[in-house]
Design a protein around this motif. Structure first.
Motif, PDB file in Angstrom:
ATOM      1  N   THR A 103     -82.315   4.829-103.696  1.00  0.00           N
ATOM      2  CA  THR A 103     -83.850   5.214-103.405  1.00  0.00           C
ATOM      3  C   THR A 103     -84.081   6.537-103.061  1.00  0.00           C
ATOM      4  O   THR A 103     -85.254   6.936-103.500  1.00  0.00           O
ATOM      5  CB  THR A 103     -84.123   4.305-102.049  1.00  0.00           C
ATOM      6  OG1 THR A 103     -83.306   4.515-100.791  1.00  0.00           O
ATOM      7  CG2 THR A 103     -84.199   2.705-102.637  1.00  0.00           C
ATOM      8  N   ALA A 104     -83.039   7.245-102.930  1.00  0.00           N
ATOM      9  CA  ALA A 104     -83.103   8.742-102.709  1.00  0.00           C
ATOM     10  C   ALA A 104     -83.552   9.362-103.836  1.00  0.00           C
ATOM     11  O   ALA A 104     -84.220  10.413-103.998  1.00  0.00           O
ATOM     12  CB  ALA A 104     -81.941   9.447-101.802  1.00  0.00           C
ATOM     13  N   LYS A 105     -82.618   9.154-104.835  1.00  0.00           N
ATOM     14  CA  LYS A 105     -82.898   9.399-106.290  1.00  0.00           C
ATOM     15  C   LYS A 105     -84.391   8.957-106.723  1.00  0.00           C
ATOM     16  O   LYS A 105     -85.061  10.032-107.567  1.00  0.00           O
ATOM     17  CB  LYS A 105     -81.746   8.795-107.230  1.00  0.00           C
ATOM     18  CG  LYS A 105     -80.393   9.554-107.022  1.00  0.00           C
ATOM     19  CD  LYS A 105     -79.447   9.061-108.121  1.00  0.00           C
ATOM     20  CE  LYS A 105     -77.848   9.632-107.905  1.00  0.00           C
ATOM     21  NZ  LYS A 105     -77.638  10.216-106.654  1.00  0.00           N
ATOM     22  N   ALA A 106     -84.712   7.928-106.474  1.00  0.00           N
ATOM     23  CA  ALA A 106     -86.189   7.395-106.955  1.00  0.00           C
ATOM     24  C   ALA A 106     -87.041   8.394-106.321  1.00  0.00           C
ATOM     25  O   ALA A 106     -87.776   8.809-106.826  1.00  0.00           O
ATOM     26  CB  ALA A 106     -86.382   6.094-106.715  1.00  0.00           C
ATOM     27  N   GLY A 107     -86.895   8.687-104.880  1.00  0.00           N
ATOM     28  CA  GLY A 107     -87.769   9.915-104.271  1.00  0.00           C
ATOM     29  C   GLY A 107     -87.335  11.006-104.782  1.00  0.00           C
ATOM     30  O   GLY A 107     -88.504  11.813-104.795  1.00  0.00           O
ATOM     31  N   THR A 111     -90.999  13.141-106.204  1.00  0.00           N
ATOM     32  CA  THR A 111     -91.175  14.411-105.523  1.00  0.00           C
ATOM     33  C   THR A 111     -91.135  15.493-106.772  1.00  0.00           C
ATOM     34  O   THR A 111     -92.136  16.430-106.651  1.00  0.00           O
ATOM     35  CB  THR A 111     -90.051  14.907-104.455  1.00  0.00           C
ATOM     36  OG1 THR A 111     -89.989  14.011-103.338  1.00  0.00           O
ATOM     37  CG2 THR A 111     -90.114  16.301-104.198  1.00  0.00           C
ATOM     38  N   ALA A 112     -90.466  15.396-107.597  1.00  0.00           N
ATOM     39  CA  ALA A 112     -90.330  16.396-108.710  1.00  0.00           C
ATOM     40  C   ALA A 112     -91.677  16.294-109.534  1.00  0.00           C
ATOM     41  O   ALA A 112     -92.372  17.137-109.962  1.00  0.00           O
ATOM     42  CB  ALA A 112     -89.198  16.264-109.722  1.00  0.00           C
ATOM     43  N   GLN A 131     -88.023  20.444-116.865  1.00  0.00           N
ATOM     44  CA  GLN A 131     -86.626  20.998-116.218  1.00  0.00           C
ATOM     45  C   GLN A 131     -86.746  20.549-114.563  1.00  0.00           C
ATOM     46  O   GLN A 131     -85.509  20.379-114.146  1.00  0.00           O
ATOM     47  CB  GLN A 131     -86.841  22.538-116.198  1.00  0.00           C
ATOM     48  CG  GLN A 131     -86.762  23.340-117.500  1.00  0.00           C
ATOM     49  CD  GLN A 131     -85.581  23.915-117.995  1.00  0.00           C
ATOM     50  OE1 GLN A 131     -84.860  24.440-116.890  1.00  0.00           O
ATOM     51  NE2 GLN A 131     -85.256  24.084-119.164  1.00  0.00           N
ATOM     52  N   ALA A 132     -87.850  20.141-114.009  1.00  0.00           N
ATOM     53  CA  ALA A 132     -87.704  19.706-112.457  1.00  0.00           C
ATOM     54  C   ALA A 132     -87.764  18.109-112.713  1.00  0.00           C
ATOM     55  O   ALA A 132     -86.726  17.455-112.080  1.00  0.00           O
ATOM     56  CB  ALA A 132     -88.719  20.094-111.895  1.00  0.00           C
ATOM     57  N   ILE A 133     -88.295  17.408-113.705  1.00  0.00           N
ATOM     58  CA  ILE A 133     -88.285  15.865-113.680  1.00  0.00           C
ATOM     59  C   ILE A 133     -86.965  15.273-114.509  1.00  0.00           C
ATOM     60  O   ILE A 133     -86.418  14.594-113.985  1.00  0.00           O
ATOM     61  CB  ILE A 133     -89.452  15.537-114.291  1.00  0.00           C
ATOM     62  CG1 ILE A 133     -90.639  15.924-113.385  1.00  0.00           C
ATOM     63  CG2 ILE A 133     -89.537  13.831-114.600  1.00  0.00           C
ATOM     64  CD1 ILE A 133     -92.080  15.614-114.160  1.00  0.00           C
TER      65      ILE A 133
END
Length: 146
Positions: A103-107, A111-112, A131-133
């Motif tokens: 869930t942190a990775k989904a967050g 966020t990106a 590059q962010a996503i």
């Protein structure tokens, strides 16, 4: 920019693979997850096509694609909360074994994408957004997808 285009190209291939797999999915919860991931993939394909010049640049469409990624990313924890599976699913059991990390990775993806929302004014801006996503997608896929 080349790295961004490779990330988008990989997302497009993954989306096509997922679309083919959807036709055989029987579990509705799994199908909903796959549909959400396909929306993300198709949104990234839209951006990639613009970045490569395959389609004309359209700032409104590019920003809408970013917004779609953010919106779908926000639903990932809810979609994956039921520990359901299907023979066509590519979700690994590690998702539920490492729920907080997942869930942190989904967050991170949300966020990106949210941070990039509204930032696309030129085709060059797509590279920075990707590059962010891109790395947030790959971080999850490496650990939690077959």
């Amino acid at each position: 920019m080349k790295t961004s285009i490779r990330i988008v190209g990989a997302a497009a291939v993954l989306s096509l693979t997922a679309a083919i797999a959807h036709s055989a999915v029987e579990n509705e919860a799994v199908k909903a997850r796959m549909d959400s991931m396909s929306t993300i993939g198709m949104s990234l394909k839209t951006l990639g096509d613009m970045a490569k010049g395959t389609t004309d640049f359209d700032a409104a469409a590019a920003n809408a694609a970013i917004d779609a990624v953010a919106a779908e990313a926000a639903t990932i924890p809810t979609l994956f909360e039921p520990q359901e599976t299907d023979p066509e699913s590519e979700a690994l059991p590690a998702i539920w074994e490492n729920w907080d990390d997942f869930t942190a990775k989904a967050g991170d993806l949300e966020t990106a994408a949210t941070n990039a929302s509204g930032s696309i004014a030129s085709v060059e801006d797509i590279g920075a957004a990707m590059q962010a996503i891109g790395p947030t997608c790959m971080a999850c896929h490496r650990e939690y997808r077959e």
